[in-house]
Design an enzyme around this catalytic site. Sequence first.
Site, PDB file in Angstrom:
ATOM      1  N   TYR A 160      65.834 -19.135  90.123  1.00 25.38           N
ATOM      2  CA  TYR A 160      66.965 -18.532  89.627  1.00 25.38           C
ATOM      3  C   TYR A 160      66.960 -17.190  89.647  1.00 25.38           C
ATOM      4  CZ  TYR A 160      66.456 -19.210  84.560  1.00 25.38           C
ATOM      5  OH  TYR A 160      65.968 -19.127  83.231  1.00 25.38           O
ATOM      6  N   GLU A 161      68.199 -16.477  89.625  1.00 25.34           N
ATOM      7  CA  GLU A 161      68.497 -14.956  89.652  1.00 25.34           C
ATOM      8  C   GLU A 161      67.634 -14.329  90.945  1.00 25.34           C
ATOM      9  OE1 GLU A 161      69.169 -12.579  86.168  1.00 25.34           O
ATOM     10  OE2 GLU A 161      69.618 -14.269  84.979  1.00 25.34           O
TER      11      GLU A 161
END
Length: 380
Positions: free
Chosen positions: A362-363
């Site tokens: 994620y990110e």
Amino acid sequence: MNFEFTEEQKMIQQAAKDYAQRELIKDAIERDEKAEFPAKHIKNLAGLGFLGMMTDPKYGGGGMDAISYVLAIEELSKVDSSVSVVVSVCNSLVNWGIEIYGTEEQKEKYLKPLARGEKIGAFLLSEPEAGSDASSQRTMAEDKGDYYLLNGTKNWISNANSASTYVVIAQTYPEKKYRGINAFIVEKDSPGISLGKHEDKMGMRSSDTHSVMFTDVKVPKENRIGEDGFGFKYAMKVLDGGRIGIAAQALGIASGAFDLALKYSKERKAFGTEICNHQAIAFKLSDMAVKIEAARFFCLKAAWLKDNNMPYGIASAMAKQYSADIAMEVTTEAVQIHGGYGYVKEYHVERLMRDAKLTQIYEGTSEIQKIVISRSLLKD
Ligand code: CAA
């Protein structure tokens, strides 16, 4: 160059450590098993000021620097990243963007309750067909004069159910590609918003992840953040800071697993001595410690650049890529050092290993960080 922390930074680090080691640890395994949102802990951490720790006190925050943020996230993540992700998303992906690019009215209405920890925020960028390729937004924000009409679906949204304030990225002028994208503050209880099921994840199981559907959701014009068409750059800038938080989270997962492995290796005996006395284990511990220290330098450097108003996007991409990758390596070795005990839940390390995996995803995946870093090397 000064490697010492200030008294304030040490105090924040200690406060996060105390809360994590005394409180989070008690029910971390149970919450992971039940995939239960850590509402009680988030309320307590909000009370301690962690949800708005970096926001200007003028808007209800703690006014702390990014170094303190790294130290706090590391300590919380040593025990439970499903908790630290809420601190990271609220501070970096929601509060920071509104504080820097929002209007005074937006800050008054939305930032203050977020920074005081009375409300939780969520950042809605990813879509079923726009994850790494973030500019391929399909969610539409049609300009209707004094409001925008939102239609579309967002995926993998952290805090989707627990948040009251969403920052939503959506396309207004598809022909302009990324230059047509906008960012909006959207109240979660607006008519037309519905949530998909709670995602049953491999790790960070008690973090609150859902898809979010928008059907003819009216968003007042004054809720757009920044100039018309600024939304993609807004998302990129917000993620530059968010990645410092996730890098610190990965660092915390690695150092939490290391602490457990070190302790276990000093207690467990095999072949007539504690296993730490066997070179096979001692060298693993040494390799783990070196990687963790390097990750810590990456995280602190990115935070220092941010605190000193210098460009930090590349440093945060490096910090995130390296810390996430070593979190996977270190937690895997921590399980290995524990042997069979590492493979069962009560020793915590298998949970940290499952949690570590998400930091590579994620990110911005590790591969996306490499795109960001290599493009910066190759430009000009
Ligand atoms: N800051 C400011 N502007 C930026 C920027 C940055 N960091 N990065 C790019 N831009 C600008 C570029 O300069 C360019 O503008 P100009 O044409 O005016 O110069 C524009 O944005 C487009 O840039 P690119 O051509 O580089 O865009 P791209 O389509 O090739 O994508 C990317 C670049 C880095 C791959 C981007 O798509 C990306 O970061 N993808 C990953 C998305 C991501 O991280 N998603 C995470 C979801 S949130 C989440 O996970 C939260 C959670 O649950 C905890």
